[in-house]
Design a protein around this motif. Sequence first.
Motif, mmCIF file in Angstrom:
data_model
loop_
_atom_site.group_PDB
_atom_site.id
_atom_site.type_symbol
_atom_site.label_atom_id
_atom_site.label_comp_id
_atom_site.label_asym_id
_atom_site.label_seq_id
_atom_site.Cartn_x
_atom_site.Cartn_y
_atom_site.Cartn_z
ATOM 1 N N ASP A 22 -35.656 83.115 32.289
ATOM 2 C CA ASP A 22 -36.089 82.509 33.704
ATOM 3 C C ASP A 22 -36.236 81.098 33.627
ATOM 4 O O ASP A 22 -35.820 80.335 34.556
ATOM 5 C CB ASP A 22 -37.737 82.985 34.367
ATOM 6 C CG ASP A 22 -37.468 84.364 34.865
ATOM 7 O OD1 ASP A 22 -36.353 84.687 35.545
ATOM 8 O OD2 ASP A 22 -38.208 85.380 34.422
ATOM 9 N N CYS B 131 -42.372 78.633 40.350
ATOM 10 C CA CYS B 131 -42.806 79.921 39.250
ATOM 11 C C CYS B 131 -43.145 81.067 40.034
ATOM 12 O O CYS B 131 -42.620 82.306 39.769
ATOM 13 C CB CYS B 131 -43.832 79.598 38.346
ATOM 14 S SG CYS B 131 -43.249 78.097 37.343
ATOM 15 N N HIS C 186 -31.684 88.620 34.139
ATOM 16 C CA HIS C 186 -32.251 89.667 33.204
ATOM 17 C C HIS C 186 -31.139 90.620 32.868
ATOM 18 O O HIS C 186 -31.638 91.823 32.854
ATOM 19 C CB HIS C 186 -33.639 90.055 33.635
ATOM 20 C CG HIS C 186 -34.512 89.021 33.806
ATOM 21 N ND1 HIS C 186 -34.683 88.026 32.995
ATOM 22 C CD2 HIS C 186 -34.914 88.594 35.275
ATOM 23 C CE1 HIS C 186 -35.569 87.068 33.730
ATOM 24 N NE2 HIS C 186 -35.541 87.492 34.975
ATOM 25 N N HIS D 12 -32.752 88.438 41.365
ATOM 26 C CA HIS D 12 -31.917 87.809 40.267
ATOM 27 C C HIS D 12 -31.929 88.640 39.218
ATOM 28 O O HIS D 12 -31.231 88.285 37.895
ATOM 29 C CB HIS D 12 -32.580 86.489 39.757
ATOM 30 C CG HIS D 12 -33.963 86.555 39.374
ATOM 31 N ND1 HIS D 12 -34.924 87.081 39.963
ATOM 32 C CD2 HIS D 12 -34.379 86.354 37.736
ATOM 33 C CE1 HIS D 12 -36.142 87.099 39.207
ATOM 34 N NE2 HIS D 12 -35.526 86.803 37.977
ATOM 35 N N ASN E 213 -40.250 82.669 41.704
ATOM 36 C CA ASN E 213 -39.233 83.431 41.052
ATOM 37 C C ASN E 213 -39.584 84.723 40.577
ATOM 38 O O ASN E 213 -39.130 85.583 40.382
ATOM 39 C CB ASN E 213 -38.948 82.695 39.987
ATOM 40 C CG ASN E 213 -37.978 83.141 38.629
ATOM 41 O OD1 ASN E 213 -36.837 83.545 39.031
ATOM 42 N ND2 ASN E 213 -38.686 83.407 37.583
ATOM 43 N N TYR F 293 -27.940 82.323 39.584
ATOM 44 C CA TYR F 293 -29.140 82.732 39.605
ATOM 45 C C TYR F 293 -29.196 84.046 40.495
ATOM 46 O O TYR F 293 -29.919 85.065 40.217
ATOM 47 C CB TYR F 293 -30.081 81.761 40.763
ATOM 48 C CG TYR F 293 -31.480 81.901 40.796
ATOM 49 C CD1 TYR F 293 -32.507 82.994 39.871
ATOM 50 C CD2 TYR F 293 -32.400 81.274 41.701
ATOM 51 C CE1 TYR F 293 -33.648 83.023 40.293
ATOM 52 C CE2 TYR F 293 -33.701 81.413 41.659
ATOM 53 C CZ TYR F 293 -34.332 82.553 40.930
ATOM 54 O OH TYR F 293 -35.615 82.469 41.106
#
Lengths: 561, 282
Positions: B233, B102, B116, B111, B105, A73
């Motif tokens: 994600d 959700c 990504h 992240h 995030n 993560y």
Amino acid sequence: MALTDDQKRGWHPVASSTDLAPRHVFHGRLWGQELACWRADDGHVNVWVNRCLHRGVRLTIGRNLGHELLCQYHGWRYANRSAGCTYIPAHPADAPARTVCSHVYPSLERHGLVWVALDGDAGNAVIADIPAGGTLLRQMSVAVAHDTVRRALEAGGAAGCSPFHFRDEARALTLFLQPVDAGVTVIRGILDAGADADIARLRALDHEFAMLRDRLEREHPDVPQPIAAEFRPVSEELAKVPERRRRGSTRRMRVERKWCVAPDVMAFRLVPIDGPLAAFQPGAHVDVHLPNGLVRQYSITNGPDDTTGLVIGVKRETDGRGGSAALHDTVQEGDVLALSEPRNNFPLRRDQLHTRLIAGGIGLTPLLSMARTLRLSGVSFELHVFARSREGLPFADELKALGGAVHVHTGLDAEASSAAFARILADQGEKEELYVCGPPAMLDTVRGTAAGAGWQDDQIHFEYFANERKLDRSGSFTVALARSAVTVEVPSGRSIVEVLREHDIDIPTSCEKGACGTCRVDVIEGEIDHQDVWLSDAEKAANRCMMACVSRGRGRIVLDL
Amino acid sequence: MNDPVILHQWHVVGIDEELKAGAVKATRLLDRRLGLKRDAGGALSAECDDGHPLPLLARYGFLWTTLGTPERPLFDIREADEPDRVNVVTGSVAVRTSAPRCIENFLDMGHFPFVHTGLLGEEPHTEVKEYDVRIDEEKDEVIATDCRFYQPRAAAASAGGADIEYIYRVPHPYCAVLYKSCPFDRGRFDVIAMFAQPMSEEHTFAHTLMSVVDDTSSTTDIRHFQLSIFGQDKPILENQLPRRLPLDPRAETPIRADRSSIFYRRWLRAKNVAYGTLAQAG
């Protein structure tokens, strides 16, 4: 349903040794608790709670780097053995608090299986002793309660040595039951050494267990509710932002090896007497408590792939106070020393496009750890080592292992060294950092050269081994602490740190010589007499912070404490 | 369902253009089954599984309803009404986690380089620089400003990376809006919103909207980009445990980069949001 203390007791198999393939993270489960199981390149088996401490993401979707486990993560890295977090990419300039540590379950390998004790009290339980050399059968997962499988095995003629261990003499089999969850049980069989173990026999046994599985799942369609996973709260200290620094306790370590790495430099490999080594980061040091009562700081030279013992390098200081002499002359292999937990005042960023490391003599030690880390992280770097002569170069073998990134400069006088620094520091590219460690005179020259070549203060990182300035401890002054609402007088001959300690206000310190940066405090008002070598000239002029161990005030100063 | 705060909110329940005239569509909200209907004349209505009629309104390309009686109208996204913008409904993805996970995030920058990679971030550019977060008491929103993060190929014109500026708004416990500096028109922002539909405490339909100043990309391109981002994600979110967002500070380990998440959790805790959250660690 919650996990009971009874269920936590004892050792259970959670995987076969071959499930822990190189660079793989295996998802284990015991009594409803998820386990991240991985084997490091050095063979060590780690079994951890399957959650990253940061945001709860499963570590089993992370990457086994061979020496560290990386969370997918946010890229947090956890060390082999200790599970201590070694790097937080979102804050590349900070060393993570060493207490950021994932939960480690006691584990070991026996009979080709990986065993785990959930309650951590592994000493009170034993793993069944069976003859070595048996053949491990394919495991059989059955979606019924452990008790159901247990009764079926006993009805089939197997003798229960414990509720989880059975002996089937007729088939020459030892069977272990792994309670995966309240309603899932894995049967792990081991065929006796010397028994017929050809493929036909193995297939027949596998078929028998598959039939048993089908029958039990058909006859017992109603299984108990799953056991809830336990989520351990993190320590209160970690729940706060930002993390506070605290003085650590000491740990006893044994000198496993002592060897000569240059004519006046001895290396020591120190291994913990009990438990794994605490996590450390590149640039970190330990305080070593010596037999003669002195405490000395030494940098850790290890890369992240060596987590079984710390290696430090000690140069004999002929005019020192006897710290290095004690290590060179008195301390022998097998001796036990007290060490602090690793601390890091010299953290390494890994978010740069290129990193230049410059070492002078024994100043190589923290940079060796950095170079090893950068190499394993795949970050571009160059390491320049300055030494009086080829023979005087410490850790020559270790440097050789780093290959072409290492440049050795020997026998240069002050002028030639300056010219070399100028060459090394020229052509500064985008996103570059510089790390320097060595004698004070060399650091001053490199810092000056770098500033002249356009390097910014925040790109230059350095660690002084000593503050060679003569300290002036004369003159008394008043210190007011804004947050603690305390005002104290610091008399001549004493330091701020010493006086505040008497008032139970503990400023963390390390070298207490103005060289390491640990005791930095923020200044709200007043004039400071800076005597350290850690702050840059610009920082000293700004007057917003000071080193409380050596620097002093003039008149009255107010600190943010 | 005994969380009055969540009960009396407007919640997203579907995509406007997917409900054709004369059609009925089934969905789930807060553990209830709902029927959404558009009659032949275009009028919208909805019904709960117990037969109760529910209001249904269309806004930002999505359909919204409530099982309670909201005190306030649905929050505003001013930019979505600007005439030169393209508003693209970029899809709805079912996620096996809670709505607050959700949203959290969606607020997170750290992240980007790891999840990504090559799109919103790239190693070694991993640093989350200091940014400001506050709670706007008057609007009752969490706001994070001055957020900057390195993005590879940030400018449409050049191949190089650069820092992108972000502003985050959380105007609703399950909705967040992101303003991102626009590569085509400096000084303006692209708007990306996430509206999380809580089907149950641990099942969420994540709907996204992009409102952009972009005359080069087709609607399909924009949709594909956003779906591929959220597709990265989703596996992370579904491997996050516990699924409900822990509000106890000791449940997880925050760092400075997580200040927007810390404020979001505190804000939910102060409101006593219980649905999709956990009050106690351990």
